[in-house]
Design a protein around this motif. Structure first.
Motif, PDB file in Angstrom:
ATOM      1  N   GLY A 185      -1.906  28.755 -19.733  1.00  0.00           N
ATOM      2  CA  GLY A 185      -1.778  27.499 -20.460  1.00  0.00           C
ATOM      3  C   GLY A 185      -1.729  27.745 -21.960  1.00  0.00           C
ATOM      4  O   GLY A 185      -1.655  28.888 -22.432  1.00  0.00           O
ATOM      5  N   ARG A 186      -1.801  26.683 -22.700  1.00  0.00           N
ATOM      6  CA  ARG A 186      -1.719  26.750 -24.163  1.00  0.00           C
ATOM      7  C   ARG A 186      -2.793  27.649 -24.762  1.00  0.00           C
ATOM      8  O   ARG A 186      -2.547  28.383 -25.720  1.00  0.00           O
ATOM      9  CB  ARG A 186      -1.811  25.339 -24.748  1.00  0.00           C
ATOM     10  CG  ARG A 186      -1.660  25.293 -26.262  1.00  0.00           C
ATOM     11  CD  ARG A 186      -1.683  23.856 -26.769  1.00  0.00           C
ATOM     12  NE  ARG A 186      -2.880  23.152 -26.377  1.00  0.00           N
ATOM     13  CZ  ARG A 186      -3.973  23.046 -27.139  1.00  0.00           C
ATOM     14  NH1 ARG A 186      -4.000  23.588 -28.329  1.00  0.00           N
ATOM     15  NH2 ARG A 186      -5.017  22.382 -26.710  1.00  0.00           N
ATOM     16  N   HIS A 187      -3.980  27.611 -24.205  1.00  0.00           N
ATOM     17  CA  HIS A 187      -5.061  28.434 -24.753  1.00  0.00           C
ATOM     18  C   HIS A 187      -4.725  29.923 -24.659  1.00  0.00           C
ATOM     19  O   HIS A 187      -4.959  30.670 -25.604  1.00  0.00           O
ATOM     20  CB  HIS A 187      -6.379  28.164 -24.035  1.00  0.00           C
ATOM     21  CG  HIS A 187      -6.933  26.802 -24.282  1.00  0.00           C
ATOM     22  ND1 HIS A 187      -6.877  26.156 -25.503  1.00  0.00           N
ATOM     23  CD2 HIS A 187      -7.574  25.946 -23.450  1.00  0.00           C
ATOM     24  CE1 HIS A 187      -7.458  24.982 -25.414  1.00  0.00           C
ATOM     25  NE2 HIS A 187      -7.892  24.825 -24.171  1.00  0.00           N
ATOM     26  N   VAL A 188      -4.190  30.340 -23.529  1.00  0.00           N
ATOM     27  CA  VAL A 188      -3.846  31.752 -23.327  1.00  0.00           C
ATOM     28  C   VAL A 188      -2.633  32.142 -24.158  1.00  0.00           C
ATOM     29  O   VAL A 188      -2.605  33.207 -24.779  1.00  0.00           O
ATOM     30  CB  VAL A 188      -3.587  32.034 -21.827  1.00  0.00           C
ATOM     31  CG1 VAL A 188      -2.959  33.408 -21.622  1.00  0.00           C
ATOM     32  CG2 VAL A 188      -4.889  31.918 -21.042  1.00  0.00           C
TER      33      VAL A 188
ATOM     34  N   TYR B 126      -4.444  37.883 -18.965  1.00  0.00           N
ATOM     35  CA  TYR B 126      -5.474  36.950 -18.525  1.00  0.00           C
ATOM     36  C   TYR B 126      -5.821  37.196 -17.061  1.00  0.00           C
ATOM     37  O   TYR B 126      -5.057  37.797 -16.304  1.00  0.00           O
ATOM     38  CB  TYR B 126      -5.058  35.499 -18.791  1.00  0.00           C
ATOM     39  CG  TYR B 126      -3.806  35.069 -18.078  1.00  0.00           C
ATOM     40  CD1 TYR B 126      -3.872  34.434 -16.845  1.00  0.00           C
ATOM     41  CD2 TYR B 126      -2.553  35.300 -18.631  1.00  0.00           C
ATOM     42  CE1 TYR B 126      -2.722  34.042 -16.183  1.00  0.00           C
ATOM     43  CE2 TYR B 126      -1.395  34.902 -17.988  1.00  0.00           C
ATOM     44  CZ  TYR B 126      -1.487  34.281 -16.758  1.00  0.00           C
ATOM     45  OH  TYR B 126      -0.355  33.896 -16.101  1.00  0.00           O
ATOM     46  N   LEU B 127      -6.997  36.761 -16.675  1.00  0.00           N
ATOM     47  CA  LEU B 127      -7.559  37.044 -15.363  1.00  0.00           C
ATOM     48  C   LEU B 127      -6.620  36.698 -14.215  1.00  0.00           C
ATOM     49  O   LEU B 127      -6.505  37.451 -13.248  1.00  0.00           O
ATOM     50  CB  LEU B 127      -8.874  36.268 -15.222  1.00  0.00           C
ATOM     51  CG  LEU B 127      -9.694  36.487 -13.976  1.00  0.00           C
ATOM     52  CD1 LEU B 127     -10.173  37.926 -13.912  1.00  0.00           C
ATOM     53  CD2 LEU B 127     -10.873  35.538 -13.965  1.00  0.00           C
ATOM     54  N   GLY B 128      -5.932  35.582 -14.300  1.00  0.00           N
ATOM     55  CA  GLY B 128      -5.072  35.134 -13.214  1.00  0.00           C
ATOM     56  C   GLY B 128      -3.909  36.058 -12.904  1.00  0.00           C
ATOM     57  O   GLY B 128      -3.311  35.961 -11.833  1.00  0.00           O
ATOM     58  N   THR B 129      -3.584  36.973 -13.788  1.00  0.00           N
ATOM     59  CA  THR B 129      -2.473  37.899 -13.542  1.00  0.00           C
ATOM     60  C   THR B 129      -2.878  39.120 -12.730  1.00  0.00           C
ATOM     61  O   THR B 129      -2.025  39.902 -12.324  1.00  0.00           O
ATOM     62  CB  THR B 129      -1.858  38.411 -14.863  1.00  0.00           C
ATOM     63  OG1 THR B 129      -2.845  39.163 -15.575  1.00  0.00           O
ATOM     64  CG2 THR B 129      -1.343  37.274 -15.710  1.00  0.00           C
TER      65      THR B 129
ATOM     66  N   PHE C 102      -9.302  33.388 -18.029  1.00  0.00           N
ATOM     67  CA  PHE C 102      -8.541  32.185 -17.683  1.00  0.00           C
ATOM     68  C   PHE C 102      -7.682  32.512 -16.472  1.00  0.00           C
ATOM     69  O   PHE C 102      -7.212  33.642 -16.331  1.00  0.00           O
ATOM     70  CB  PHE C 102      -7.630  31.763 -18.840  1.00  0.00           C
ATOM     71  CG  PHE C 102      -8.360  31.179 -20.022  1.00  0.00           C
ATOM     72  CD1 PHE C 102      -8.324  29.816 -20.271  1.00  0.00           C
ATOM     73  CD2 PHE C 102      -9.066  31.990 -20.888  1.00  0.00           C
ATOM     74  CE1 PHE C 102      -8.990  29.276 -21.359  1.00  0.00           C
ATOM     75  CE2 PHE C 102      -9.743  31.465 -21.978  1.00  0.00           C
ATOM     76  CZ  PHE C 102      -9.710  30.093 -22.216  1.00  0.00           C
ATOM     77  N   LEU C 103      -7.428  31.505 -15.638  1.00  0.00           N
ATOM     78  CA  LEU C 103      -6.635  31.733 -14.428  1.00  0.00           C
ATOM     79  C   LEU C 103      -5.144  31.508 -14.618  1.00  0.00           C
ATOM     80  O   LEU C 103      -4.352  32.030 -13.840  1.00  0.00           O
ATOM     81  CB  LEU C 103      -7.146  30.845 -13.287  1.00  0.00           C
ATOM     82  CG  LEU C 103      -8.539  31.196 -12.785  1.00  0.00           C
ATOM     83  CD1 LEU C 103      -8.995  30.197 -11.731  1.00  0.00           C
ATOM     84  CD2 LEU C 103      -8.573  32.609 -12.230  1.00  0.00           C
TER      85      LEU C 103
END
Length: 127
Positions: A76-79, A104-107, A72-73
């Motif tokens: 959000g709620r899912h992460v 998560y991937l976006g970090t 995930f980038l």
């Protein structure tokens, strides 16, 4: 003891999108140089296997330490809520298995470099 890896994506009603995640997982497996004992993917919703099913598959194959990578980038709620809840449910069934959730991937600190490389590659091929 090597860790196992579970790549977790959102999941889509569009089969081709889910297949992209499966193909990415295959490429990660091929390039991992056996860094992980096993590498699988799972989906939060709309596709199979589910996160619990993916974890159970790794555990059935002998995994004692699993890293869950949220593909995930953004946070959000899912992460923040959904993935940890799914992992916690399986963790409570298998207290002898260590399950950790990676950032998560976006970090990733390499994300800006990846985006610039992708743009450079795209510009080179469109000339």
């Amino acid at each position: 003891m090597k860790k196992s890896l579970l790549v977790v994506a959102h999941g889509s009603r569009r089969q081709a999108s889910n297949d992209e995640v499966r193909a990415l997982t295959e490429r990660v497996r091929a390039e991992s140089n056996e860094r992980f004992a096993a590498i699988e993917c799972a989906f939060l919703e709309l596709a199979e296997p589910s996160i619990p099913d993916g974890l159970e598959r790794l555990i059935a194959d002998g995994a004692a330490h699993i890293t869950v990578l949220p593909y995930f980038l953004a946070a959000g709620r899912h992460v923040i809520e959904d993935i940890p809840e799914e992992v916690s449910t399986t963790q409570s069934k298998h207290p002898d298995v260590h399950i950790e959730i990676a950032p998560y991937l976006g970090t990733s600190e390499t994300m800006p470099r990846l985006l610039l490389t992708m743009l450079a590659d795209s510009a080179a091929t469109s000339v």
